[in-house]
Design a protein around this motif. Structure first.
Motif, PDB file in Angstrom:
ATOM      1  N   TYR A 124     -40.489   6.383  12.692  1.00 15.21           N
ATOM      2  CA  TYR A 124     -41.365   6.591  11.535  1.00 15.21           C
ATOM      3  C   TYR A 124     -42.054   7.951  11.608  1.00 15.21           C
ATOM      4  N   ALA A 125     -42.387   8.396  12.805  1.00 12.48           N
ATOM      5  CA  ALA A 125     -42.895   9.759  12.959  1.00 12.48           C
ATOM      6  C   ALA A 125     -41.812  10.766  12.596  1.00 12.48           C
ATOM      7  N   ASP A 126     -40.583  10.460  12.970  1.00 14.47           N
ATOM      8  CA  ASP A 126     -39.441  11.324  12.670  1.00 14.47           C
ATOM      9  C   ASP A 126     -39.202  11.427  11.165  1.00 14.47           C
ATOM     10  N   MET A 127     -39.445  10.344  10.442  1.00 14.98           N
ATOM     11  CA  MET A 127     -39.330  10.383   8.983  1.00 14.98           C
ATOM     12  C   MET A 127     -40.223  11.482   8.408  1.00 14.98           C
ATOM     13  N   CYS A 128     -41.424  11.597   8.961  1.00 12.98           N
ATOM     14  CA  CYS A 128     -42.365  12.624   8.484  1.00 12.98           C
ATOM     15  C   CYS A 128     -41.842  14.023   8.800  1.00 12.98           C
ATOM     16  N   GLY A 135     -45.820  14.197  12.027  1.00 16.35           N
ATOM     17  CA  GLY A 135     -45.835  12.746  11.913  1.00 16.35           C
ATOM     18  C   GLY A 135     -46.434  12.072  13.119  1.00 16.35           C
ATOM     19  N   MET A 136     -47.124  10.971  12.864  1.00 14.68           N
ATOM     20  CA  MET A 136     -47.679  10.166  13.945  1.00 14.68           C
ATOM     21  C   MET A 136     -47.506   8.693  13.590  1.00 14.68           C
ATOM     22  N   PHE A 268     -50.274   2.087  12.541  1.00 20.01           N
ATOM     23  CA  PHE A 268     -50.975   3.246  11.983  1.00 20.01           C
ATOM     24  C   PHE A 268     -49.965   4.365  11.792  1.00 20.01           C
ATOM     25  N   PHE A 269     -49.927   4.943  10.599  1.00 20.08           N
ATOM     26  CA  PHE A 269     -48.998   6.031  10.302  1.00 20.08           C
ATOM     27  C   PHE A 269     -49.777   7.181   9.671  1.00 20.08           C
ATOM     28  N   MET A 270     -49.451   8.386  10.102  1.00 19.19           N
ATOM     29  CA  MET A 270     -50.086   9.562   9.513  1.00 19.19           C
ATOM     30  C   MET A 270     -49.065  10.663   9.318  1.00 19.19           C
ATOM     31  N   ALA A 271     -49.097  11.267   8.140  1.00 15.82           N
ATOM     32  CA  ALA A 271     -48.263  12.435   7.832  1.00 15.82           C
ATOM     33  C   ALA A 271     -49.182  13.578   7.421  1.00 15.82           C
ATOM     34  N   ILE A 272     -48.875  14.771   7.904  1.00 15.40           N
ATOM     35  CA  ILE A 272     -49.641  15.976   7.569  1.00 15.40           C
ATOM     36  C   ILE A 272     -48.677  17.004   7.001  1.00 15.40           C
TER      37      ILE A 272
END
Length: 343
Positions: A124-128, A135-136, A268-272
């Motif tokens: 999911y971090a890789d998706m970002c 991605g986190m 928890f998911f975060m995209a910047i």
């Protein structure tokens, strides 16, 4: 180990989940994510997990077709209830929502409750990162790990992952859980009568041990880095579970087989969006330069190459995809084929 055709085997996995009542789109997500782990060599989160997911679905412990309910929705963040469904499609949808919000507002944060085991956090971090973003992702899980100073299971072996777009090098991907070694590897060591490395487990009396049977008979996993790893497990618990209102520590049931009860795992998911700060190409250029500087540093004796995080997995994935082949453990293959025959 047996070689299987990736394209064909993904279809088998998808059909298996559809047969369990999982919607076609969600079943495809299951097949995609589990295959990605398998071809990166992350066998503990690949096809090996299919029988357990199926078992939880058949028991009713995991809901096959849940609602993806957005409880709180602001321009930059959301709180989602997975309503007791499979953690993988819930997480894919949550990560996509975080990316969408980041594209519009610079940062996207999605907190999830009411979920189950999310598979490989790095996906999911890789998706970002694939969208040119930082991605986190993180999740809590079943209690498996001893707190520093404890002799019993105290907190989850909570995974977390970061991903960074790296231009010609693909993505930098750092994806780890907190323990020195996974419980799956320990159980396999017991089957093969092998000793464990130092620092992996303590026995039921809290004494360090190298005997995998001591873990099976009431022992506990130890965190990497001693108190440093334990501290990270606590932080993930607070970000993934306390923030979302999910179950915490001993109340978590990531692999839920009991109908009518949600495992209530938190993510928890975060995209910047890098472009909101500066030129994405400039950022990536600096990351590429960093990788090259690290790779050109003086090597220790016997070392041929210095890798950046995720590089080995990336190379294995590319090789598998180019050949459309991946090695699958024989016992895993047999279990999946048996499930397929029951459809």
């Amino acid at each position: 180990m047996s070689l299987v055709k990736i394209s064909e085997f993904k279809q088998k996995i998808e059909k298996i989940f559809i047969s369990c009542g999982v919607p076609e789109a969600d079943a495809k997500m299951m097949a995609d994510v589990l295959t990605d782990a398998e071809i990166k060599g992350i066998k503990t989160h690949g096809y090996f997990r299919v029988p357990r997911y199926v078992s939880c679905l058949k028991s009713g412990g995991i809901i096959a077709d849940p609602e993806f309910k957005v409880l709180v929705d602001t321009p930059s963040m959301a709180l989602v209830d997975g309503c007791g469904g499979l953690g993988i499609p819930i997480s894919v949808k949550a990560a996509k929502l975080a990316i969408k919000k980041a594209r519009e507002n610079g940062v996207g944060i999605v907190s999830v409750r009411g979920s189950h085991h999310l598979g490989p956090a790095g996906y999911y971090a890789d998706m970002c990162a694939n969208e040119g973003m930082l991605g986190m992702s993180m999740s809590n899980g079943d209690v498996l790990l001893a707190a520093t100073g404890s002799r019993e299971k105290t907190i989850g072996n909570n995974p977390f992952a970061y991903a960074i777009p790296a231009g010609k090098y693909g993505n930098i991907l750092y994806d780890v859980a907190i323990s020195m070694g996974s419980d799956i590897k320990i159980i396999q060591a017991a089957k093969e009568n092998k000793l464990l490395p130092d620092g992996w487990i303590i026995n039921s009396e809290g004494i360090p041990s190298n005997d995998p049977n001591d873990y099976i008979n009431g022992g506990t996993l130890l965190p990497f880095g001693s108190y440093k790893g334990y501290g990270l497990a606590v932080m993930v618990e607070c970000f993934a579970a306390a923030l979302s209102g999910s179950a915490m520590t001993r109340n978590v049931h990531a692999w839920n087989a009991e109908a009518g009860r949600c495992g209530n795992v938190g993510h928890f998911f975060m995209a910047i969006d890098i472009s909101k700060f500066e030129s994405t190409s400039e950022y990536i250029s600096r990351v590429e330069n960093m990788i090259e500087e690290i790779a050109s540093s003086k090597k220790s004796n016997g070392v041929d190459k210095i890798y950046y995080p995720g590089e080995k997995e990336k190379a294995l994935k590319e090789k598998c995809l180019s050949e459309d082949l991946v090695e699958v453990a024989d016992d895993t293959l047999a279990q999946i084929l048996a499930i397929e025959n029951e459809i």
